[in-house]
Scaffold this active site. Structure first.
Site, PDB file in Angstrom:
ATOM      1  N   TYR A  27      37.700  43.927  46.782  1.00 28.07           N
ATOM      2  CA  TYR A  27      37.813  43.630  47.489  1.00 28.07           C
ATOM      3  C   TYR A  27      36.008  43.021  48.300  1.00 28.07           C
ATOM      4  O   TYR A  27      36.062  42.196  49.074  1.00 28.07           O
ATOM      5  CB  TYR A  27      38.495  43.050  48.726  1.00 28.07           C
ATOM      6  CG  TYR A  27      40.095  42.473  47.871  1.00 28.07           C
ATOM      7  CD1 TYR A  27      40.263  41.166  47.985  1.00 28.07           C
ATOM      8  CD2 TYR A  27      40.665  44.028  47.037  1.00 28.07           C
ATOM      9  CE1 TYR A  27      41.847  41.202  47.678  1.00 28.07           C
ATOM     10  CE2 TYR A  27      42.159  43.094  47.244  1.00 28.07           C
ATOM     11  CZ  TYR A  27      42.685  42.338  47.222  1.00 28.07           C
ATOM     12  OH  TYR A  27      44.501  41.596  46.714  1.00 28.07           O
ATOM     13  N   HIS A  63      30.908  39.903  48.801  1.00 25.94           N
ATOM     14  CA  HIS A  63      30.261  39.342  49.880  1.00 25.94           C
ATOM     15  C   HIS A  63      28.807  38.791  48.435  1.00 25.94           C
ATOM     16  O   HIS A  63      28.061  37.618  49.202  1.00 25.94           O
ATOM     17  CB  HIS A  63      29.043  40.602  50.500  1.00 25.94           C
ATOM     18  CG  HIS A  63      30.123  41.493  51.022  1.00 25.94           C
ATOM     19  ND1 HIS A  63      29.897  43.131  51.297  1.00 25.94           N
ATOM     20  CD2 HIS A  63      30.011  41.049  52.499  1.00 25.94           C
ATOM     21  CE1 HIS A  63      30.732  42.698  52.462  1.00 25.94           C
ATOM     22  NE2 HIS A  63      30.867  42.116  52.718  1.00 25.94           N
TER      23      HIS A  63
END
Length: 248
Positions: free
Chosen positions: A4, A7
């Site tokens: 996850y 960025h």
């Protein structure tokens, strides 16, 4: 958690169409970001419109936001720490995964019953069968010619050749698919606590009748929702970045 780390999706900033103002990512952090939001009554709506209109970044190598590589963390009161406390978030993410014993990329794929990559050519051509020589060169410099088994999970997911039409790798998608269904099944607020007592009848109606982000926008930011082309998902960009921002 490791898959996850998304960025690279962050753009370099947000563009305000009304006056051409561009706020860099650094200007949108912490107290500076709060000041931008409060700079004009219409600013939150303008920023949201920019988020929805322009494409986000691509989840691939060499696309990590520069602003996050010289990041000033904030203190508990919200004030940025001095430059001497700056962190390189890209390096820190790799460090955290290694410190926590997260499996390397190929071992992670094996645990998911997915085929491990044979080498860097295989990694960068998994779907289209055409190796990316630039990525292969970078990976060799970082891990060595035969270092496919040493590739960090985050690096592998970003380098992995994507399924056509997908923004994320097959490795990441497998986790997303498993976790999304499990969260729906185990979230008490979508199961035993989905009651009038917890949500109120109005709240339950909102959840039941809301089919997507467009519905939320129409309820709270109707002017922003009107900009999204009919029949198009609110998650699909409907504009292109001006050329001067694409090579930043």
């Amino acid at each position: 958690v490791a898959v996850y780390r998304l960025h690279p999706l962050l753009p370099d900033g947000l563009l305000i169409d009304e006056d051409g103002t561009f706020f860099s990512l650094t200007e949108l952090f912490a107290q500076k970001g709060q000041a931008v939001l409060r700079s004009a009554p219409e600013r939150p709506q303008q920023l949201l419109n920019s988020v929805l209109k322009y494409p986000c970044g691509s989840l691939e190598l060499h696309n990590y936001p520069a602003a996050l590589r010289q990041l000033n963390p904030t203190a508990l009161n919200g004030e940025p720490l001095p430059d001497s406390e700056q962190i390189d978030l890209a390096a820190l993410e790799l460090y955290r995964d290694r410190e926590r014993g997260i499996q390397r990329y190929n071992d992670f794929r094996r645990a998911l019953q997915l085929r491990p990559m044979k080498n860097f050519d295989d990694l960068t051509s998994y779907m289209n069968h055409v190796p990316n020589p630039d990525l292969v060169k970078s990976l060799v410099e970082a891990y060595g010619v035969n270092g496919i088994e040493d590739v960090d999970l985050l690096v592998g997911c970003l380098a992995e050749d994507k399924i056509t039409g997908f923004a994320i790798s097959e490795t990441s998608f497998t986790i997303f698919l498993l976790m999304a269904s499990r969260r729906l099944e185990t979230d008490p607020f979508l199961n035993e606590k989905f009651t009038d007592e917890v949500y109120s009848s109005t709240g339950k109606a909102w959840v039941t009748k809301t089919l997507g982000l467009r519905d939320v926008l129409e309820r709270h930011y109707p002017k922003v929702a009107k900009n999204i082309p009919p029949g198009q998902s609110a998650f699909t960009p409907y504009g292109k970045w001006p050329s001067k921002y694409t090579d930043m």
